[in-house]
Design an enzyme around this catalytic site. Structure first.
Site, mmCIF file in Angstrom:
data_model
loop_
_atom_site.group_PDB
_atom_site.id
_atom_site.type_symbol
_atom_site.label_atom_id
_atom_site.label_comp_id
_atom_site.label_asym_id
_atom_site.label_seq_id
_atom_site.Cartn_x
_atom_site.Cartn_y
_atom_site.Cartn_z
ATOM 1 N N GLU A 102 -5.833 17.118 -11.091
ATOM 2 C CA GLU A 102 -6.303 17.518 -12.416
ATOM 3 C C GLU A 102 -7.799 17.793 -12.486
ATOM 4 O OE1 GLU A 102 -4.145 15.545 -15.613
ATOM 5 O OE2 GLU A 102 -5.912 15.798 -16.878
ATOM 6 N N HIS A 125 -2.098 17.408 -26.372
ATOM 7 C CA HIS A 125 -2.202 15.974 -26.100
ATOM 8 C C HIS A 125 -3.486 15.338 -26.624
ATOM 9 C CE1 HIS A 125 1.359 16.635 -23.779
ATOM 10 N NE2 HIS A 125 1.414 15.388 -23.369
ATOM 11 N N LYS A 166 1.780 11.274 -11.250
ATOM 12 C CA LYS A 166 0.984 10.327 -12.040
ATOM 13 C C LYS A 166 1.836 9.093 -12.301
ATOM 14 C CE LYS A 166 -2.104 13.311 -14.677
ATOM 15 N NZ LYS A 166 -2.525 13.656 -16.057
ATOM 16 N N HIS A 202 6.197 9.798 -28.116
ATOM 17 C CA HIS A 202 5.113 10.575 -27.514
ATOM 18 C C HIS A 202 5.272 12.090 -27.768
ATOM 19 C CE1 HIS A 202 2.213 12.029 -24.608
ATOM 20 N NE2 HIS A 202 3.175 12.704 -24.012
ATOM 21 N N ARG A 217 0.810 -1.231 0.000
ATOM 22 C CA ARG A 217 0.000 0.000 0.000
ATOM 23 C C ARG A 217 0.836 1.272 0.000
ATOM 24 N NH1 ARG A 217 -2.668 -3.377 3.350
ATOM 25 N NH2 ARG A 217 -4.552 -4.261 2.419
ATOM 26 N N ASN A 240 -2.327 19.313 -20.675
ATOM 27 C CA ASN A 240 -2.764 18.451 -21.779
ATOM 28 C C ASN A 240 -2.737 19.177 -23.123
ATOM 29 O OD1 ASN A 240 -3.239 16.223 -20.148
ATOM 30 N ND2 ASN A 240 -5.248 16.999 -19.564
ATOM 31 N N GLU A 281 7.998 18.637 -25.266
ATOM 32 C CA GLU A 281 7.272 18.855 -23.989
ATOM 33 C C GLU A 281 7.751 20.138 -23.307
ATOM 34 O OE1 GLU A 281 4.648 17.218 -22.881
ATOM 35 O OE2 GLU A 281 4.779 15.093 -23.434
ATOM 36 N N LYS A 328 5.882 22.972 -13.689
ATOM 37 C CA LYS A 328 5.056 21.785 -13.455
ATOM 38 C C LYS A 328 4.775 21.632 -11.963
ATOM 39 C CE LYS A 328 3.640 17.307 -14.564
ATOM 40 N NZ LYS A 328 3.802 16.030 -15.269
ATOM 41 N N ARG A 331 -4.469 22.022 -13.833
ATOM 42 C CA ARG A 331 -3.524 21.018 -14.345
ATOM 43 C C ARG A 331 -3.890 20.567 -15.751
ATOM 44 N NH1 ARG A 331 -0.836 15.823 -11.080
ATOM 45 N NH2 ARG A 331 0.474 15.144 -12.816
ATOM 46 N N HIS A 348 -2.380 12.252 -28.477
ATOM 47 C CA HIS A 348 -2.713 10.884 -28.064
ATOM 48 C C HIS A 348 -3.450 10.136 -29.174
ATOM 49 C CE1 HIS A 348 -2.436 11.656 -23.430
ATOM 50 N NE2 HIS A 348 -1.283 11.281 -23.942
HETATM 51 N N1 LIG Z 1 3.633 10.452 -15.326
HETATM 52 C C1 LIG Z 1 3.505 11.511 -16.086
HETATM 53 O O1 LIG Z 1 3.070 12.575 -15.635
HETATM 54 C C2 LIG Z 1 3.929 11.422 -17.504
HETATM 55 C C3 LIG Z 1 4.105 12.601 -18.255
HETATM 56 C C4 LIG Z 1 4.567 12.479 -19.559
HETATM 57 C C5 LIG Z 1 4.837 11.231 -20.109
HETATM 58 N N2 LIG Z 1 4.643 10.127 -19.348
HETATM 59 C C6 LIG Z 1 4.932 8.790 -19.905
HETATM 60 O O2 LIG Z 1 6.312 8.710 -20.186
HETATM 61 C C7 LIG Z 1 6.515 7.718 -21.193
HETATM 62 C C8 LIG Z 1 7.525 8.207 -22.182
HETATM 63 O O3 LIG Z 1 8.729 8.420 -21.498
HETATM 64 P P1 LIG Z 1 10.110 8.569 -22.292
HETATM 65 O O4 LIG Z 1 9.919 9.434 -23.449
HETATM 66 O O5 LIG Z 1 11.134 8.899 -21.279
HETATM 67 O O6 LIG Z 1 10.324 7.127 -22.925
HETATM 68 P P2 LIG Z 1 11.038 5.791 -22.406
HETATM 69 O O7 LIG Z 1 10.959 5.655 -20.949
HETATM 70 O O8 LIG Z 1 10.492 4.704 -23.247
HETATM 71 O O9 LIG Z 1 12.572 6.049 -22.779
HETATM 72 C C9 LIG Z 1 12.917 6.194 -24.132
HETATM 73 C C10 LIG Z 1 14.130 5.359 -24.513
HETATM 74 O O10 LIG Z 1 15.301 5.980 -23.993
HETATM 75 C C11 LIG Z 1 16.140 5.026 -23.350
HETATM 76 N N3 LIG Z 1 16.905 5.777 -22.355
HETATM 77 C C12 LIG Z 1 16.455 6.285 -21.191
HETATM 78 N N4 LIG Z 1 17.424 7.016 -20.609
HETATM 79 C C13 LIG Z 1 18.503 6.961 -21.416
HETATM 80 C C14 LIG Z 1 19.815 7.537 -21.377
HETATM 81 N N5 LIG Z 1 20.172 8.382 -20.406
HETATM 82 N N6 LIG Z 1 20.665 7.243 -22.385
HETATM 83 C C15 LIG Z 1 20.274 6.449 -23.406
HETATM 84 N N7 LIG Z 1 19.060 5.895 -23.505
HETATM 85 C C16 LIG Z 1 18.191 6.153 -22.523
HETATM 86 C C17 LIG Z 1 15.184 4.007 -22.836
HETATM 87 O O11 LIG Z 1 15.803 2.785 -22.635
HETATM 88 C C18 LIG Z 1 14.124 3.957 -23.931
HETATM 89 O O12 LIG Z 1 14.517 3.083 -24.951
HETATM 90 C C19 LIG Z 1 5.151 7.429 -21.791
HETATM 91 O O13 LIG Z 1 4.716 6.170 -21.387
HETATM 92 C C20 LIG Z 1 4.257 8.521 -21.201
HETATM 93 O O14 LIG Z 1 2.932 8.083 -21.019
HETATM 94 C C21 LIG Z 1 4.201 10.195 -18.073
HETATM 95 ZN ZN LIG Z 2 3.152 14.407 -22.703
#
Ligand SMILES: NC(=O)c1ccc[n+]([C@@H]2O[C@H](COP(=O)([O-])OP(=O)(O)OC[C@H]3O[C@@H](n4cnc5c(N)ncnc54)[C@H](O)[C@@H]3O)[C@@H](O)[C@H]2O)c1
Ligand SMILES: [Zn+2]
Length: 369
Positions: free
Chosen positions: A243, A254, A149, A271, A127, A251, A191, A233, A247, A258
């Site tokens: 949200e 997005h 999130k 993304h 939990r 989006n 972003e 942020k 907040r 999306h």
């Molecule tokens: N929680 C939130 O508020 C929030 C906000 C925006 C996006 N997201 C989520 O984030 C995700 C996308 O995240 P992302 O773009 O970081 O993608 P990701 O986590 O898939 O990373 C992208 C690629 O980069 C590689 N990588 C990571 N760090 C590295 C480094 N320092 N050197 C070399 N390679 C590296 C990873 O192995 C992966 O292949 C989505 O699922 C999205 O929904 C969440």
């Molecule tokens: Zn985003």
């Protein structure tokens, strides 16, 4: 071999005092070497489990392991298609096998996919146990690590399963971005532009002005943009953790973004790239309504274009994108809440966007009929 460890000087500290938890975000070149200090400061429980991906662990794990005493790392795959409950289960399995109890801390070490999955594991294991995000992609550093999130995708939709669970601390070291592939780096920059568009004209202008140094991953150029994005942020999620109001401006870009990801089954776009197109669609729509002046719309298009070409869209139909938008979570009680830019750094949320307007904007941006 000599290794260079930049001094841990003058890191930027941002406090995020959300209603459910207050935490600090520490940003600085070399912070990774000093993460033990941050963990001790917040009294992070002593059994520290890192959740990472094999790639990130190979590239940067040794540095983290030198800086802090860790349990055996929990390595899981991190593509978007692995962002699902079965991967989270593997994290639970490892924690149970190691007899992790409440005196455990999870350190997420990777991009947004690792942060969202391991954050969800931390929110739900017993939990809720202590959670520290150490984001390693630009996107995760400026966006996903802050705000609480966490969660995973369902086969029928993105991020359908999750929770709000604020971390206990966030530690950001821009130096780890040195190994990030250029395409991933760019995806994070969209972003940052989003953040500037919704909340800060100076941030927007800084990205435009310092593009070359930013792309060279200069820590001096990265520090102010990461710090400013985190500050914004942090303020927004503190004002509206769950949200219900402000907040929602995050989006921006997005809704169409999306939909674009869904229509292409998450294969064609990163993304952030989809958000790049989403912002162009929203700006076009705003301009057509007279809500955004031509020069501001042009400034956005120019900045997005200056980062390099986005994946093609001419074969994607506006009708398919529109259909995918109908499934969006941002539709509340049948009404689509759309974030429209009104200027660089300002937005309005409207709920009267007509399908015909969206279709026209999509076509103008380059989608097929
Ligand atoms: N929680 C939130 O508020 C929030 C906000 C925006 C996006 N997201 C989520 O984030 C995700 C996308 O995240 P992302 O773009 O970081 O993608 P990701 O986590 O898939 O990373 C992208 C690629 O980069 C590689 N990588 C990571 N760090 C590295 C480094 N320092 N050197 C070399 N390679 C590296 C990873 O192995 C992966 O292949 C989505 O699922 C999205 O929904 C969440
Ligand atoms: Zn985003």
């Amino acid at each position: 071999m000599l290794s260079y460890h930049p001094p841990f000087m003058n890191p930027v500290r941002i406090l995020v005092p959300t209603p459910s938890r207050a935490y600090s975000v520490t940003i600085g070149g070399g912070t990774l070497d000093h993460i033990g200090r941050v963990l001790d400061e917040i009294g992070a429980p002593a059994r520290r489990f890192v959740v990472s991906s094999p790639l990130v662990w190979r590239l940067h794990g040794p540095q983290l392991a030198r800086a802090v005493t860790l349990a055996e790392p929990i390595l899981v795959p991190d593509g978007e298609r692995f962002k699902q409950l079965s991967t989270v289960s593997r994290i639970y399995d490892a924690l149970v096998r190691a007899s992790a109890d409440r005196a455990a801390t999870i350190i997420t070490f990777g991009g947004g996919v690792i942060g969202d999955m391991a954050g969800f594991a931390a929110a739900t294991y017993l939990r809720g146990i202590a959670l520290v995000h150490v984001p390693t992609t630009l996107l995760a550093q400026v966006d996903s690590a802050i705000g609480g999130k966490v969660g995973v995708n369902h086969p029928l939709g993105k991020n359908l399963i999750g929770a709000f669970y604020q971390p206990h601390a966030v530690v950001i070291d821009p130096l780890v971005l040195g190994t990030l592939p250029r395409r991933e780096f760019r995806a994070g920059l969209y972003e940052v532009i989003k953040c500037g568009m919704t909340s800060s004209a100076p941030l927007f202008e800084r990205v435009a002005r310092e593009r070359t140094a930013i792309f060279a991953r200069s820590v001096d150029a990265l520090m102010p943009i990461i710090s400013e994005a985190c500050r914004i942020k942090g303020e927004i999620v503190t004002a509206d953790e769950r949200e219900a109001g402000v907040r929602r401006i995050l989006n921006f870009g997005h809704t169409a973004g999306h939909a674009l990801e869904a229509v292409t089954k998450f294969r064609r776009f990163r993304h952030g790239e989809a958000v790049g197109y989403g912002m162009l669609v929203a700006a076009q729509l705003a301009h057509a309504r007279g809500a955004m002046a031509e020069p501001d719309q042009q400034a956005l298009s120019n900045l997005i274009a200056s980062l390099g070409p986005l994946p093609p869209i001419a074969d994607l139909s506006a009708a398919d994108i529109l259909a995918a938008m109908q499934h969006d979570k941002k539709i509340v009680a049948g009404t689509l809440h759309f974030v429209l830019p009104t200027a660089i750094g300002a937005t309005a949320i409207v709920d009267d966007v007509k399908e015909s307007e969206l279709r026209a904007a999509l076509k103008k941006v380059g989608f097929a009929k």
